[in-house]
Design a protein around this motif. Structure first.
Motif, PDB file in Angstrom:
ATOM      1  N   GLY A 198      -2.913  -7.871  -5.063  1.00 48.89           N
ATOM      2  CA  GLY A 198      -1.515  -7.593  -5.348  1.00 48.89           C
ATOM      3  C   GLY A 198      -0.615  -7.988  -4.195  1.00 48.89           C
ATOM      4  O   GLY A 198      -1.074  -8.355  -3.114  1.00 48.89           O
ATOM      5  N   VAL A 199       0.664  -7.898  -4.473  1.00 44.25           N
ATOM      6  CA  VAL A 199       1.680  -8.181  -3.468  1.00 44.25           C
ATOM      7  C   VAL A 199       2.637  -6.999  -3.416  1.00 44.25           C
ATOM      8  O   VAL A 199       2.949  -6.383  -4.436  1.00 44.25           O
ATOM      9  CB  VAL A 199       2.435  -9.510  -3.760  1.00 44.25           C
ATOM     10  CG1 VAL A 199       3.143  -9.466  -5.095  1.00 44.25           C
ATOM     11  CG2 VAL A 199       3.406  -9.850  -2.647  1.00 44.25           C
ATOM     12  N   GLN A 200       3.044  -6.687  -2.216  1.00 45.65           N
ATOM     13  CA  GLN A 200       4.004  -5.612  -1.973  1.00 45.65           C
ATOM     14  C   GLN A 200       4.991  -6.135  -0.933  1.00 45.65           C
ATOM     15  O   GLN A 200       4.594  -6.755   0.046  1.00 45.65           O
ATOM     16  CB  GLN A 200       3.261  -4.388  -1.438  1.00 45.65           C
ATOM     17  CG  GLN A 200       4.142  -3.215  -1.141  1.00 45.65           C
ATOM     18  CD  GLN A 200       3.313  -2.039  -0.647  1.00 45.65           C
ATOM     19  OE1 GLN A 200       2.540  -2.174   0.294  1.00 45.65           O
ATOM     20  NE2 GLN A 200       3.477  -0.914  -1.299  1.00 45.65           N
ATOM     21  N   PHE A 201       6.275  -5.858  -1.151  1.00 46.80           N
ATOM     22  CA  PHE A 201       7.309  -6.349  -0.248  1.00 46.80           C
ATOM     23  C   PHE A 201       7.806  -5.212   0.631  1.00 46.80           C
ATOM     24  O   PHE A 201       8.134  -4.133   0.137  1.00 46.80           O
ATOM     25  CB  PHE A 201       8.471  -6.950  -1.048  1.00 46.80           C
ATOM     26  CG  PHE A 201       8.058  -8.166  -1.808  1.00 46.80           C
ATOM     27  CD1 PHE A 201       8.061  -9.417  -1.196  1.00 46.80           C
ATOM     28  CD2 PHE A 201       7.632  -8.070  -3.117  1.00 46.80           C
ATOM     29  CE1 PHE A 201       7.658 -10.546  -1.886  1.00 46.80           C
ATOM     30  CE2 PHE A 201       7.223  -9.194  -3.818  1.00 46.80           C
ATOM     31  CZ  PHE A 201       7.230 -10.434  -3.206  1.00 46.80           C
TER      32      PHE A 201
ATOM     33  N   VAL B 211      20.854  -8.259   6.390  1.00 44.36           N
ATOM     34  CA  VAL B 211      19.650  -7.551   5.973  1.00 44.36           C
ATOM     35  C   VAL B 211      18.484  -8.524   6.047  1.00 44.36           C
ATOM     36  O   VAL B 211      18.527  -9.602   5.447  1.00 44.36           O
ATOM     37  CB  VAL B 211      19.824  -7.000   4.539  1.00 44.36           C
ATOM     38  CG1 VAL B 211      18.558  -6.348   4.044  1.00 44.36           C
ATOM     39  CG2 VAL B 211      20.995  -6.032   4.483  1.00 44.36           C
ATOM     40  N   PRO B 212      17.440  -8.164   6.781  1.00 46.88           N
ATOM     41  CA  PRO B 212      16.282  -9.058   6.873  1.00 46.88           C
ATOM     42  C   PRO B 212      15.622  -9.254   5.506  1.00 46.88           C
ATOM     43  O   PRO B 212      15.658  -8.358   4.665  1.00 46.88           O
ATOM     44  CB  PRO B 212      15.320  -8.334   7.821  1.00 46.88           C
ATOM     45  CG  PRO B 212      16.057  -7.179   8.374  1.00 46.88           C
ATOM     46  CD  PRO B 212      17.258  -6.933   7.538  1.00 46.88           C
ATOM     47  N   ALA B 213      15.053 -10.414   5.308  1.00 48.99           N
ATOM     48  CA  ALA B 213      14.343 -10.698   4.058  1.00 48.99           C
ATOM     49  C   ALA B 213      13.084  -9.836   3.967  1.00 48.99           C
ATOM     50  O   ALA B 213      12.447  -9.543   4.983  1.00 48.99           O
ATOM     51  CB  ALA B 213      13.962 -12.174   4.005  1.00 48.99           C
ATOM     52  N   PRO B 214      12.701  -9.426   2.760  1.00 50.02           N
ATOM     53  CA  PRO B 214      11.463  -8.661   2.597  1.00 50.02           C
ATOM     54  C   PRO B 214      10.250  -9.487   3.002  1.00 50.02           C
ATOM     55  O   PRO B 214      10.231 -10.710   2.828  1.00 50.02           O
ATOM     56  CB  PRO B 214      11.414  -8.357   1.101  1.00 50.02           C
ATOM     57  CG  PRO B 214      12.767  -8.633   0.576  1.00 50.02           C
ATOM     58  CD  PRO B 214      13.403  -9.620   1.502  1.00 50.02           C
TER      59      PRO B 214
ATOM     60  N   GLU C 185      17.080  -0.883  -3.069  1.00 49.66           N
ATOM     61  CA  GLU C 185      16.964   0.439  -2.438  1.00 49.66           C
ATOM     62  C   GLU C 185      17.220   0.337  -0.935  1.00 49.66           C
ATOM     63  O   GLU C 185      17.915   1.165  -0.353  1.00 49.66           O
ATOM     64  CB  GLU C 185      15.590   1.047  -2.711  1.00 49.66           C
ATOM     65  CG  GLU C 185      15.403   2.422  -2.129  1.00 49.66           C
ATOM     66  CD  GLU C 185      16.414   3.441  -2.653  1.00 49.66           C
ATOM     67  OE1 GLU C 185      16.761   4.359  -1.884  1.00 49.66           O
ATOM     68  OE2 GLU C 185      16.871   3.322  -3.807  1.00 49.66           O
ATOM     69  N   PHE C 186      16.671  -0.680  -0.316  1.00 50.57           N
ATOM     70  CA  PHE C 186      16.852  -0.893   1.117  1.00 50.57           C
ATOM     71  C   PHE C 186      18.332  -1.066   1.463  1.00 50.57           C
ATOM     72  O   PHE C 186      18.863  -0.405   2.360  1.00 50.57           O
ATOM     73  CB  PHE C 186      16.050  -2.126   1.539  1.00 50.57           C
ATOM     74  CG  PHE C 186      16.126  -2.444   3.001  1.00 50.57           C
ATOM     75  CD1 PHE C 186      15.501  -1.641   3.938  1.00 50.57           C
ATOM     76  CD2 PHE C 186      16.800  -3.566   3.445  1.00 50.57           C
ATOM     77  CE1 PHE C 186      15.557  -1.949   5.300  1.00 50.57           C
ATOM     78  CE2 PHE C 186      16.864  -3.881   4.789  1.00 50.57           C
ATOM     79  CZ  PHE C 186      16.236  -3.063   5.714  1.00 50.57           C
ATOM     80  N   LYS C 187      19.016  -1.935   0.727  1.00 51.98           N
ATOM     81  CA  LYS C 187      20.442  -2.183   0.983  1.00 51.98           C
ATOM     82  C   LYS C 187      21.264  -0.917   0.770  1.00 51.98           C
ATOM     83  O   LYS C 187      22.210  -0.647   1.515  1.00 51.98           O
ATOM     84  CB  LYS C 187      20.953  -3.306   0.091  1.00 51.98           C
ATOM     85  CG  LYS C 187      20.426  -4.673   0.497  1.00 51.98           C
ATOM     86  CD  LYS C 187      20.862  -5.748  -0.481  1.00 51.98           C
ATOM     87  CE  LYS C 187      20.257  -7.092  -0.100  1.00 51.98           C
ATOM     88  NZ  LYS C 187      20.625  -8.129  -1.086  1.00 51.98           N
TER      89      LYS C 187
END
Length: 163
Positions: A77-80, A62-65, A46-48
């Motif tokens: 939990g984990v969220q990027f 594009v920076p890494a999440p 989605e970001f790209k």
């Protein structure tokens, strides 16, 4: 650092508010948990896609999440988070409108704001996009600066494993 009344402060405040809104709204929503790799991949995609709406506006690459802590259904939990910033975009209103059209076409619910700050900053155009089962996203743009944030769905996992 003086934030009140400064251009940097107003941009930073706008970015912080959008990031806070987007982060709180990205959970699984009671659905079966998505695998961590799928959540990350969905957010990156989605970001790209959003960054590609305005080629030449954003820095190359594009920076890494970034993995963040979150809680999903009472569990760790984990969220990027994917983020990019650009200085002095050519047409801030068009940037926001292009993102708005894309997210509308993708079935997101939108919250929009347009606020004139001052002569130097002009208007800040902001769009926040939310949808069940999808990453949340936002764009803010003024003639000074533009930001895109995309946050993955919060999924069960340990963010330390991805740092």
């Amino acid at each position: 650092m003086k934030l009140n009344g400064s251009l940097l402060g107003k941009s930073a405040l706008c970015a912080f508010v959008i990031a806070a809104v987007v982060t709180r709204c990205s959970t699984t929503g009671g659905h079966e948990a998505m695998p961590v790799k799928a959540a990350r991949s969905q957010a990156e995609s989605e970001f790209k896609t959003v960054v590609a709406l305005a080629p030449g506006t954003w820095p190359d690459g594009v920076p890494a999440p970034v993995p963040n802590d979150c809680t999903v259904e009472g569990r760790k939990g984990v969220q990027f988070t994917c983020f990019v910033e650009a200085d002095a975009p050519d047409d801030p209103k068009r940037l926001a409108n292009d993102a708005k059209k894309h997210w509308t076409d993708q079935g997101y619910e939108l919250t929009e704001t347009e606020k004139h700050i001052d002569e130097a900053t002009g208007a800040i155009y902001a769009v926040v996009a939310k949808a069940d089962g999808k990453p949340s996203a936002s764009m803010s743009a003024s003639k000074i600066r533009a930001h895109v944030y995309v946050n993955s769905i919060c999924v069960p996992g340990d963010p330390d494993e991805y740092r």
